[in-house]
Design a protein around this motif. Structure first.
Motif: not given
Length: 289
Positions: A211-234
């Motif tokens: 739940y802290t991993d941005p790759r799994t979109r955890g709710y405790l993950a850093d929002p900036e890292r989640v945004a970067r991973d959205r681009l990587t996944l696309a």
């Protein structure tokens, strides 16, 4: 004598013979069966004995093992069964079913979709007391999913996350404890109890990493890292990343929050349509819904 004459004679005999019944036939060789006697003369237990569970027609459930220690504890070498009664369960919900619920107006995509919305659709049931801690989103129908939604589930694989974000939506993996789940599964029943909204517990130690991993979109993950991973996944799955505008798709709960718009400790009255909020230990004020 011809065949026709023999048949006529047989029929003539049948006309004069009595009908066959229980009163004019003999029992075959052996002891004739007797009727079941009255209870005081030997028919009370019907052959099941006089004591114990058999006589009382109380049979154990399927898979029951007598004794003090069941099989999976008596044989420690069965490693897959170790601690199985403590494992968290996540009933599946597919992307096809989610799209169908949106098309049939069972869920509203203009609001965040979480456990409460999925259970209120009437199609899925969650039983927290049976170690069901939420829903997992499966990839069935991922090619036909096209609705941008703000989705909150408890587990989703990478390809499912890509399908939701390709449609322009957002997805979050969030943990809820049993007390919070009991309130979310049936909010109306919970509010009628007149108890405060519980405070959501943090995930256990074995789930903190997920739940802290941005790759799994955890709710405790850093929002900036989640945004970067959205681009990587696309880039990985070959679709154009969709920019999420401020609004419903960006709404998030606090890590200790259970319901959107309601804080832990508040009281909700369905009868008077009022929400009571504790502002100060010595003063209580309410807000009319």
């Amino acid at each position: 004598m011809s065949t026709g004459a023999g048949q006529e004679k047989a029929l003539r005999l049948l006309r004069h013979l009595p009908r066959v019944g229980l009163t004019n036939i003999n029992h075959p060789i052996g002891k004739p069966p007797g009727q079941r006697k009255r209870g005081q003369h030997g028919g009370d237990t019907h052959g099941a004995g006089t004591k114990g569970s058999k006589a009382r027609q109380h049979f154990a459930r399927a898979g029951f093992e007598g004794g003090q220690t069941p099989f999976y504890l008596r044989i420690p070498r069965e490693e897959p069964y170790k601690g199985h009664h403590l494992r968290r369960q996540y009933p599946p919900v597919s992307l096809h079913q989610l799209q169908l619920m949106v098309d049939t107006d069972r869920v509203d995509p203009s609001h965040p979709i979480d456990i409460t919305q999925i259970c209120n659709s009437g199609l899925f049931k969650l039983e927290p007391m049976r170690r069901e801690f939420g829903f997992q989103l499966t990839d069935e129908g991922m090619d036909e999913f096209e609705t941008p939604v703000n989705l909150e589930v408890q587990w989703a694989p990478e390809r499912v996350i890509a399908a939701v974000e390709r449609a322009g939506g957002t997805i979050t993996a969030a943990f809820y404890d049993i007390a919070s789940l009991m309130a979310m599964v049936d909010p109306a029943k919970f509010f009628k109890k007149g108890v405060p909204i519980p405070r959501r517990a943090l995930p256990p130690q074995d789930a903190v990493g997920f739940y802290t991993d941005p790759r799994t979109r955890g709710y405790l993950a850093d929002p900036e890292r989640v945004a970067r991973d959205r681009l990587t996944l696309a880039q990985k799955y070959g679709y154009e990343p969709v920019t999420v505008q401020e609004g419903v798709l960006t709404m998030r709960k606090d890590p200790r929050q259970v319901f959107f718009g309601l804080e832990p400790g508040w009281l909700v009255s369905l009868a008077s349509k009022e929400v009571w909020r504790v502002k100060d230990p010595t003063m209580v004020e309410y807000y009319r819904a």
